[in-house]
Design a protein around this motif. Structure first.
Motif, PDB file in Angstrom:
ATOM      1  N   ALA A   1     -42.152  53.906 -41.570  1.00  0.00           N
ATOM      2  CA  ALA A   1     -42.894  54.308 -42.975  1.00  0.00           C
ATOM      3  C   ALA A   1     -43.660  55.657 -42.979  1.00  0.00           C
ATOM      4  CB  ALA A   1     -43.771  53.102 -43.081  1.00  0.00           C
TER       5      ALA A   1
ATOM      6  N   ASP B   1     -42.385  58.274 -42.051  1.00  0.00           N
ATOM      7  CA  ASP B   1     -41.373  59.283 -41.967  1.00  0.00           C
ATOM      8  C   ASP B   1     -41.004  60.318 -40.875  1.00  0.00           C
ATOM      9  OD1 ASP B   1     -38.860  59.712 -43.825  1.00  0.00           O
ATOM     10  OD2 ASP B   1     -39.942  61.513 -44.630  1.00  0.00           O
TER      11      ASP B   1
ATOM     12  N   SER C   1     -36.620  45.621 -42.943  1.00  0.00           N
ATOM     13  CA  SER C   1     -37.057  47.068 -42.865  1.00  0.00           C
ATOM     14  C   SER C   1     -36.568  47.918 -43.718  1.00  0.00           C
ATOM     15  CB  SER C   1     -37.267  47.306 -41.338  1.00  0.00           C
ATOM     16  OG  SER C   1     -38.121  48.235 -41.164  1.00  0.00           O
TER      17      SER C   1
ATOM     18  N   ARG D   1     -38.349  50.306 -46.912  1.00  0.00           N
ATOM     19  CA  ARG D   1     -38.305  51.639 -46.765  1.00  0.00           C
ATOM     20  C   ARG D   1     -37.586  52.490 -47.706  1.00  0.00           C
ATOM     21  NH1 ARG D   1     -38.976  51.040 -40.952  1.00  0.00           N
ATOM     22  NH2 ARG D   1     -41.177  50.096 -40.917  1.00  0.00           N
TER      23      ARG D   1
END
Length: 84
Positions: free
Chosen positions: A57, A59, A77, A81
């Motif tokens: 998350a 990044d 997930s 995202r």
């Protein structure tokens, strides 16, 4: 931990089909998915099992999921995202 080879990817083919159905991803190489120009999801094999890495998350890094038995957590997930 090495990237998943062809035999491991053959075992993961049902999961790969689910990942391929996610919007916004491009499979640059079998089992390696990009979102725009950045690596987003890929797989590893290890004596402990098969694992999938999804872009975290923040990044900056990847979160690892055990996909030896199923990939539901990895798919959830990735979907979250991709919506973010």
């Amino acid at each position: 931990m090495k990237h998943a080879g062809e035999i491991a990817l053959d075992q993961l083919e049902p999961l790969l089909a689910r990942v391929r159905a996610l919007p916004g991803l491009t499979e640059k190489k079998r089992g390696v998915f990009y979102r725009k120009s950045r690596a987003f999801l890929h797989f590893h094999e290890d004596p402990a099992g098969l694992f999938g890495d999804v872009r975290a998350a923040d990044d900056r890094d990847f979160d690892r999921f055990d996909v030896t038995q199923d990939g539901d957590a990895l798919i959830a997930s990735a979907e979250a995202r991709l919506r973010a």
